[in-house]
Design a protein around this motif. Structure first.
Motif, PDB file in Angstrom:
ATOM      1  N   ILE A 169      43.023  31.929  40.344  1.00 56.42           N
ATOM      2  CA  ILE A 169      42.952  33.416  40.413  1.00 56.42           C
ATOM      3  C   ILE A 169      43.162  33.680  38.912  1.00 56.42           C
ATOM      4  O   ILE A 169      42.772  34.748  38.584  1.00 56.42           O
ATOM      5  CB  ILE A 169      43.891  33.822  41.203  1.00 56.42           C
ATOM      6  N   ALA A 170      44.560  33.237  38.452  1.00 52.57           N
ATOM      7  CA  ALA A 170      44.695  33.628  36.742  1.00 52.57           C
ATOM      8  C   ALA A 170      43.640  33.784  35.839  1.00 52.57           C
ATOM      9  O   ALA A 170      43.400  34.829  35.137  1.00 52.57           O
ATOM     10  CB  ALA A 170      45.968  32.856  36.519  1.00 52.57           C
ATOM     11  N   ARG A 171      42.832  32.458  35.856  1.00 48.32           N
ATOM     12  CA  ARG A 171      41.514  32.550  34.988  1.00 48.32           C
ATOM     13  C   ARG A 171      40.409  33.574  35.276  1.00 48.32           C
ATOM     14  O   ARG A 171      40.053  34.123  34.336  1.00 48.32           O
ATOM     15  CB  ARG A 171      41.018  31.201  35.486  1.00 48.32           C
ATOM     16  N   GLY A 172      40.363  33.912  36.544  1.00 44.23           N
ATOM     17  CA  GLY A 172      39.288  34.770  37.052  1.00 44.23           C
ATOM     18  C   GLY A 172      39.804  36.204  36.678  1.00 44.23           C
ATOM     19  O   GLY A 172      38.883  37.107  36.442  1.00 44.23           O
ATOM     20  N   PHE A 173      41.084  36.564  36.690  1.00 50.51           N
ATOM     21  CA  PHE A 173      41.341  37.976  36.316  1.00 50.51           C
ATOM     22  C   PHE A 173      41.731  38.105  34.853  1.00 50.51           C
ATOM     23  O   PHE A 173      42.111  39.193  34.656  1.00 50.51           O
ATOM     24  CB  PHE A 173      42.700  38.098  37.226  1.00 50.51           C
ATOM     25  N   ILE A 174      41.597  37.273  34.064  1.00 52.94           N
ATOM     26  CA  ILE A 174      42.266  37.422  32.505  1.00 52.94           C
ATOM     27  C   ILE A 174      41.526  38.187  31.747  1.00 52.94           C
ATOM     28  O   ILE A 174      41.983  38.767  30.973  1.00 52.94           O
ATOM     29  CB  ILE A 174      42.681  35.905  31.990  1.00 52.94           C
ATOM     30  N   THR A 175      40.326  38.420  32.035  1.00 52.91           N
ATOM     31  CA  THR A 175      39.430  39.323  31.185  1.00 52.91           C
ATOM     32  C   THR A 175      39.232  40.453  31.926  1.00 52.91           C
ATOM     33  O   THR A 175      39.676  40.723  32.977  1.00 52.91           O
ATOM     34  CB  THR A 175      38.020  38.481  31.016  1.00 52.91           C
ATOM     35  N   ASP A 176      38.449  41.197  31.244  1.00 56.26           N
ATOM     36  CA  ASP A 176      38.263  42.946  31.523  1.00 56.26           C
ATOM     37  C   ASP A 176      36.640  42.897  31.875  1.00 56.26           C
ATOM     38  O   ASP A 176      36.047  43.894  31.683  1.00 56.26           O
ATOM     39  CB  ASP A 176      38.381  43.795  30.577  1.00 56.26           C
ATOM     40  N   HIS A 177      35.928  41.665  32.343  1.00 50.11           N
ATOM     41  CA  HIS A 177      34.540  41.844  32.669  1.00 50.11           C
ATOM     42  C   HIS A 177      34.530  43.031  33.696  1.00 50.11           C
ATOM     43  O   HIS A 177      35.193  43.285  34.611  1.00 50.11           O
ATOM     44  CB  HIS A 177      34.183  40.517  33.280  1.00 50.11           C
ATOM     45  N   PRO A 178      33.166  43.641  33.790  1.00 49.01           N
ATOM     46  CA  PRO A 178      32.729  44.961  34.416  1.00 49.01           C
ATOM     47  C   PRO A 178      32.566  44.392  36.063  1.00 49.01           C
ATOM     48  O   PRO A 178      32.802  45.064  36.737  1.00 49.01           O
ATOM     49  CB  PRO A 178      31.734  45.338  33.943  1.00 49.01           C
ATOM     50  N   LEU A 179      32.218  43.102  36.312  1.00 51.59           N
ATOM     51  CA  LEU A 179      32.012  42.615  37.616  1.00 51.59           C
ATOM     52  C   LEU A 179      33.079  41.449  37.778  1.00 51.59           C
ATOM     53  O   LEU A 179      32.948  40.547  36.876  1.00 51.59           O
ATOM     54  CB  LEU A 179      30.687  42.140  37.680  1.00 51.59           C
ATOM     55  N   LEU A 180      33.710  41.386  38.896  1.00 55.03           N
ATOM     56  CA  LEU A 180      34.558  40.417  39.486  1.00 55.03           C
ATOM     57  C   LEU A 180      33.952  39.822  40.867  1.00 55.03           C
ATOM     58  O   LEU A 180      33.902  40.467  41.883  1.00 55.03           O
ATOM     59  CB  LEU A 180      36.014  40.924  39.445  1.00 55.03           C
ATOM     60  N   LEU A 181      33.813  38.500  41.185  1.00 51.45           N
ATOM     61  CA  LEU A 181      33.379  37.845  42.072  1.00 51.45           C
ATOM     62  C   LEU A 181      34.768  37.070  42.686  1.00 51.45           C
ATOM     63  O   LEU A 181      35.324  36.242  42.115  1.00 51.45           O
ATOM     64  CB  LEU A 181      31.978  36.782  41.914  1.00 51.45           C
ATOM     65  N   LEU A 182      34.785  37.315  43.929  1.00 51.23           N
ATOM     66  CA  LEU A 182      36.098  36.665  44.741  1.00 51.23           C
ATOM     67  C   LEU A 182      35.565  36.005  45.977  1.00 51.23           C
ATOM     68  O   LEU A 182      35.238  36.406  46.758  1.00 51.23           O
ATOM     69  CB  LEU A 182      37.050  37.554  44.997  1.00 51.23           C
ATOM     70  N   ASP A 183      35.749  34.359  45.806  1.00 56.38           N
ATOM     71  CA  ASP A 183      35.326  33.565  47.095  1.00 56.38           C
ATOM     72  C   ASP A 183      36.657  33.010  47.791  1.00 56.38           C
ATOM     73  O   ASP A 183      37.291  32.235  47.333  1.00 56.38           O
ATOM     74  CB  ASP A 183      34.464  32.588  46.726  1.00 56.38           C
ATOM     75  N   GLU A 184      37.063  33.948  48.678  1.00 55.78           N
ATOM     76  CA  GLU A 184      38.436  33.419  49.562  1.00 55.78           C
ATOM     77  C   GLU A 184      39.680  33.179  48.636  1.00 55.78           C
ATOM     78  O   GLU A 184      40.065  32.256  48.669  1.00 55.78           O
ATOM     79  CB  GLU A 184      38.138  32.206  50.352  1.00 55.78           C
ATOM     80  N   PRO A 185      39.851  34.313  47.609  1.00 55.90           N
ATOM     81  CA  PRO A 185      40.903  33.806  46.896  1.00 55.90           C
ATOM     82  C   PRO A 185      42.242  33.649  47.546  1.00 55.90           C
ATOM     83  O   PRO A 185      43.125  33.082  46.730  1.00 55.90           O
ATOM     84  CB  PRO A 185      40.776  35.080  45.752  1.00 55.90           C
ATOM     85  N   VAL A 196      50.722  39.747  46.048  1.00 57.57           N
ATOM     86  CA  VAL A 196      50.481  39.739  44.416  1.00 57.57           C
ATOM     87  C   VAL A 196      49.032  39.799  44.193  1.00 57.57           C
ATOM     88  O   VAL A 196      48.544  40.609  43.347  1.00 57.57           O
ATOM     89  CB  VAL A 196      51.138  38.551  43.675  1.00 57.57           C
ATOM     90  N   VAL A 197      48.357  38.854  44.805  1.00 59.69           N
ATOM     91  CA  VAL A 197      46.825  38.984  44.609  1.00 59.69           C
ATOM     92  C   VAL A 197      46.231  40.177  45.117  1.00 59.69           C
ATOM     93  O   VAL A 197      45.287  40.959  44.241  1.00 59.69           O
ATOM     94  CB  VAL A 197      46.072  37.872  45.098  1.00 59.69           C
ATOM     95  N   CYS A 198      46.545  40.826  46.137  1.00 59.13           N
ATOM     96  CA  CYS A 198      45.922  42.106  46.657  1.00 59.13           C
ATOM     97  C   CYS A 198      46.413  43.096  45.619  1.00 59.13           C
ATOM     98  O   CYS A 198      45.359  44.108  45.267  1.00 59.13           O
ATOM     99  CB  CYS A 198      46.721  42.517  47.821  1.00 59.13           C
ATOM    100  N   ALA A 199      47.699  43.384  45.138  1.00 54.99           N
ATOM    101  CA  ALA A 199      48.074  44.389  44.190  1.00 54.99           C
ATOM    102  C   ALA A 199      47.356  43.997  42.717  1.00 54.99           C
ATOM    103  O   ALA A 199      47.069  45.143  42.045  1.00 54.99           O
ATOM    104  CB  ALA A 199      49.520  44.094  43.692  1.00 54.99           C
ATOM    105  N   MET A 200      46.795  42.783  42.398  1.00 58.50           N
ATOM    106  CA  MET A 200      45.884  42.588  41.224  1.00 58.50           C
ATOM    107  C   MET A 200      44.594  42.941  41.469  1.00 58.50           C
ATOM    108  O   MET A 200      43.993  43.734  40.711  1.00 58.50           O
ATOM    109  CB  MET A 200      46.075  41.050  40.865  1.00 58.50           C
ATOM    110  N   ILE A 201      44.225  42.934  42.682  1.00 56.97           N
ATOM    111  CA  ILE A 201      42.482  43.500  42.994  1.00 56.97           C
ATOM    112  C   ILE A 201      42.810  45.052  43.075  1.00 56.97           C
ATOM    113  O   ILE A 201      41.829  45.781  42.217  1.00 56.97           O
ATOM    114  CB  ILE A 201      42.196  43.009  44.326  1.00 56.97           C
ATOM    115  N   GLU A 202      43.716  45.476  43.345  1.00 61.01           N
ATOM    116  CA  GLU A 202      43.868  46.916  43.402  1.00 61.01           C
ATOM    117  C   GLU A 202      43.965  47.467  41.931  1.00 61.01           C
ATOM    118  O   GLU A 202      43.361  48.596  41.759  1.00 61.01           O
ATOM    119  CB  GLU A 202      45.141  47.497  44.148  1.00 61.01           C
ATOM    120  N   ALA A 203      44.788  46.723  41.047  1.00 63.79           N
ATOM    121  CA  ALA A 203      44.700  47.176  39.852  1.00 63.79           C
ATOM    122  C   ALA A 203      43.308  47.147  39.234  1.00 63.79           C
ATOM    123  O   ALA A 203      43.129  48.091  38.382  1.00 63.79           O
ATOM    124  CB  ALA A 203      45.707  46.254  39.023  1.00 63.79           C
TER     125      ALA A 203
END
Length: 240
Positions: A169-185, A196-203
């Motif tokens: 999760i940390a690896r996937g969230f570390i960039t500011d890419h315009p598109l984020l794909l999440l497979d059952e994170p 914590v992850v829900c809050a990160m998604i909301e951010a």
């Protein structure tokens, strides 16, 4: 036009069939006519029962699976340029993964002997961020996800399932890419880390990231989903 009018991701009439070479070339249709968009600041969830093609669609959008027909357009919100992942150009796919598409898969595929902090930092380093700055950001994310600091410099091969997923999760969230794909994170996480992850998604949503994901946890889905796309409506198996 605004980002809300021009989506970051446009899936248009996409079809996918698997060929079973060990079964005499049997062709197994997966999806047909898949079509939806994801705009900046949206979290679109792929819904429907198991086996209708949710994970296949996510992997096509990431370029892991080839597409039989249709378009998968990724738009750069800064330049307005669109690239079609469905063309299958390996150089284009590599460039999009570096610059436009972040992905949290169900399972971490870590290089042996590479410390967890460097696994997380690598997407930033590959885009030109100095190593120490990338490692500092990686450390912040791992700490936020409650990974013990003693594990930061250890390879994640021997970590528990939940620990590996937090690295993922940390690896996937570390960039500011315009598109984020999440497979059952959140599948391997306890309640505290799911929150914590829900809050990160909301951010990420608030920052304008377009998010496409699969979430079987109803509470998580209800909290973060902007809307749900029912994959059953274009499941080739359901229609067969």
């Amino acid at each position: 036009m605004s980002d809300q009018i021009q989506p970051i991701l446009s899936v248009r009439d996409v079809a996918k069939t698997f060929t079973m070479h060990l079964r005499g070339g049997l062709r197994l249709p997966v999806v047909s006519g898949a079509a939806f968009t994801v705009g900046a600041g949206e979290c679109v969830v792929l819904g429907g029962p198991s086996g209708v093609g949710k994970s296949s669609i996510l992997r096509m959008v990431y370029g892991n699976y080839a597409v039989d027909g249709g378009q998968i357009l990724i738009r750069d919100p800064k330049s307005g340029r669109e690239a079609d992942l469905a063309d299958g150009d390996p150089r284009e796919i590599i460039a999009l993964r570096r610059d436009a598409i972040a992905y949290v898969s169900q399972f971490l595929r870590a290089i042996p002997r590479v410390p967890a902090i460097d696994v997380v930092a690598e997407p930033l380093v590959s885009r030109g961020t100095p190593v120490e700055a990338a490692r500092a950001r990686a450390k912040e994310l791992l700490a936020r996800l409650n990974l013990p600091e003693a594990l930061f410099e250890l390879p994640p091969a021997t970590f528990s399932g939940g620990e590996k997923q937090r690295v993922n999760i940390a690896r996937g969230f570390i960039t500011d890419h315009p598109l984020l794909l999440l497979d059952e994170p959140t599948a391997s996480l306890d309640a505290e880390n799911r929150d914590v992850v829900c809050a990160m998604i909301e951010a990420k949503k608030a920052a304008g990231t377009a998010i496409l994901g699969i979430f079987h946890d109803g509470e998580v889905r209800d909290r973060i989903a902007t809307r749900i796309v029912d994959v059953s409506s274009f499941s080739a198996r359901a229609a067969a």
